[in-house]
Design a protein around this motif. Structure first.
Motif, PDB file in Angstrom:
ATOM      1  N   TYR A  52       0.831  -1.199   0.000  1.00  7.86           N
ATOM      2  CA  TYR A  52       0.000   0.000   0.000  1.00  7.86           C
ATOM      3  C   TYR A  52       0.870   1.255   0.000  1.00  7.86           C
ATOM      4  O   TYR A  52       0.627   2.203  -0.762  1.00  7.86           O
ATOM      5  CB  TYR A  52      -0.929   0.016   1.218  1.00  7.86           C
ATOM      6  N   HIS A  56       0.995   4.370  -2.704  1.00  7.26           N
ATOM      7  CA  HIS A  56       0.696   5.727  -2.234  1.00  7.26           C
ATOM      8  C   HIS A  56       1.877   6.663  -2.500  1.00  7.26           C
ATOM      9  O   HIS A  56       1.693   7.819  -2.921  1.00  7.26           O
ATOM     10  CB  HIS A  56       0.377   5.688  -0.742  1.00  7.26           C
ATOM     11  N   LYS A  84       5.168   8.438   4.961  1.00  7.00           N
ATOM     12  CA  LYS A  84       5.665   7.059   4.874  1.00  7.00           C
ATOM     13  C   LYS A  84       6.273   6.628   6.207  1.00  7.00           C
ATOM     14  O   LYS A  84       6.049   5.513   6.677  1.00  7.00           O
ATOM     15  CB  LYS A  84       6.709   6.946   3.764  1.00  7.00           C
ATOM     16  N   SER A 203      -5.123   6.748   8.143  1.00  8.22           N
ATOM     17  CA  SER A 203      -5.117   7.071   6.722  1.00  8.22           C
ATOM     18  C   SER A 203      -4.190   8.254   6.465  1.00  8.22           C
ATOM     19  O   SER A 203      -3.742   8.913   7.407  1.00  8.22           O
ATOM     20  CB  SER A 203      -6.533   7.433   6.269  1.00  8.22           C
ATOM     21  N   PRO A 204      -3.871   8.560   5.194  1.00  5.59           N
ATOM     22  CA  PRO A 204      -3.007   9.709   4.882  1.00  5.59           C
ATOM     23  C   PRO A 204      -3.534  11.026   5.435  1.00  5.59           C
ATOM     24  O   PRO A 204      -2.754  11.917   5.750  1.00  5.59           O
ATOM     25  CB  PRO A 204      -2.999   9.723   3.350  1.00  5.59           C
ATOM     26  N   GLU A 218      -7.448   5.234  -1.905  1.00  3.73           N
ATOM     27  CA  GLU A 218      -6.226   5.343  -2.708  1.00  3.73           C
ATOM     28  C   GLU A 218      -6.533   5.327  -4.204  1.00  3.73           C
ATOM     29  O   GLU A 218      -5.829   5.967  -4.993  1.00  3.73           O
ATOM     30  CB  GLU A 218      -5.260   4.204  -2.357  1.00  3.73           C
ATOM     31  N   GLU A 221      -7.182   8.765  -4.998  1.00  2.00           N
ATOM     32  CA  GLU A 221      -5.939   9.543  -4.946  1.00  2.00           C
ATOM     33  C   GLU A 221      -5.108   9.346  -6.207  1.00  2.00           C
ATOM     34  O   GLU A 221      -4.529  10.297  -6.740  1.00  2.00           O
ATOM     35  CB  GLU A 221      -5.112   9.137  -3.713  1.00  2.00           C
TER      36      GLU A 221
END
Length: 359
Positions: A52, A56, A84, A203-204, A218, A221
């Motif tokens: 993942y 990303h 990250k 999540s981001p 994602e 995104e």
């Protein structure tokens, strides 16, 4: 030759042990097969997160590449890196859970090995010590639900104490005790893994999301970042492109002074007026990256579901293993539960290979 009482006792013990119920070849094969499948089980739940993050990160790089200004451009890249770092911060309990399962699987392989050697003894002792050490660490952070201790001793104690015959005669006893002690541990660790994988994750954006929600987010995104990359216009001004007629060009000549531009020159070098919208032209490599991210997200969703299934199979297969080693018997075939577990692990491997492009 004088035979002492001590020697007679040792010989008698050896004789009795050799007659003790041992495990049949088919039973050892079943246990060994389960151990081999489980020895690297951590690879799959760990790969869910690493895969993942790889997707990303690539999507963010496309977004960052479209930001003007050196400082803002750098900040965008650094933001991706910091994200990250935060997402790869290890969950200590999950990390210990999957590594305990790995070490247990490796221990089963050694316990049921058809060969015996000093090298095997050294490896077994090391595995037993490491397994108990991991369990102690797990219990130190999860005192409410501790795992049984001393399980690794069954592995480290199975060393040369009286020759090959002695080792083989003890093998059945050690394997039975080892599997019996480990069964509640495997069930508990499997449930802990399932709870973690099904629970909310960071999540981001910082919003808690389940893993399937994270994948769905994602996909959006990737679409957004790649479109931004393609539509980015780095030129602040427009460029004249529309052709003008020769009469219009001549009228624009200065005042009463006759234009020195001949028709021949005007035709050879026509005048254009209009606007170019500068859109980035994607290379084949760029388009392939986008294609690959979309494909990897589909495979990642598949791997997630396969991992949940395999964890359930792991628990069922181990309990069946416990039943099968309780008494000496020839198994006509490896238990259906172990076969199902084998199939689930192979499915995960195939999907992971597709994501990582392993040949």
């Amino acid at each position: 030759m004088k035979i002492t009482i001590k020697t007679l006792c040792a010989l008698l013990s050896l004789l009795l042990l050799s007659r003790c119920a041992s495990l049949t070849k088919s039973q050892l094969t079943e246990v060994n097969e389960f151990g081999s499948l489980t020895a690297n089980f951590s690879m799959y739940p760990v790969s869910l997160y690493s895969s993942y993050l790889a997707i990303h990160e690539k999507a963010l790089m496309y977004s960052a590449n479209s930001i003007t200004g050196p400082e803002d451009h750098y900040k965008s890249i650094n933001s991706a890196y910091q994200l990250k770092k935060s997402l790869t911060a290890k969950n200590q309990e999950l990390d210990l859970t999957i590594h305990i399962i790995d070490k247990y699987g490796q221990s089963l392989v050694y316990l049921t090995s058809p060969e015996h050697s000093a090298q095997l003894d050294t490896a077994a002792q090391s595995l037993g010590t490491n397994l108990d050490g991991l369990i102690e660490q797990y219990n130190s952070i999860n005192s409410a639900h501790p795992l049984p201790t001393g399980i690794g001793g069954a592995v480290s104690e199975l060393v040369t104490l009286g020759g090959e015959q002695f080792i083989r005669s003890r093998q059945a006893k050690e394997v039975k005790e080892f599997v019996q002690k480990a069964d509640p541990m495997i069930a508990q660790l499997a449930d802990a893994m399932l709870a973690h994988l099904k629970g909310p994750l960071k999540s981001p954006t910082g919003t808690p999301l389940t893993f399937p929600e994270l994948i769905a987010n994602e996909r959006k995104e990737v679409h957004q970042d790649y479109v931004f990359f393609l539509s980015y216009n780095p030129l602040p001004d427009s460029i004249s492109l529309r052709p003008e007629s020769l009469k219009q060009v001549q009228k624009k000549s200065s005042g009463k002074e006759k234009s020195k531009t001949s028709v021949k020159d005007t035709v050879a070098f026509p005048v254009y007026k209009g606007t170019i919208q500068n859109q980035r032209f994607a290379s084949l490599a760029n388009d392939h990256d986008c294609f690959q991210m979309l494909e990897d997200l589909d495979n990642l969703e598949l791997l997630y579901n396969q991992t949940l299934t395999a964890i359930e199979s792991l628990k069922k297969a181990h309990h069946k293993l416990l039943i099968d080693v309780q008494e000496k018997k020839n198994l006509k075939e490896i238990a259906i539960e172990v076969q199902a577990y084998c199939g689930d692990v192979k499915n995960m491997y195939t999907t992971l290979k597709a994501i990582k492009k392993v040949k």
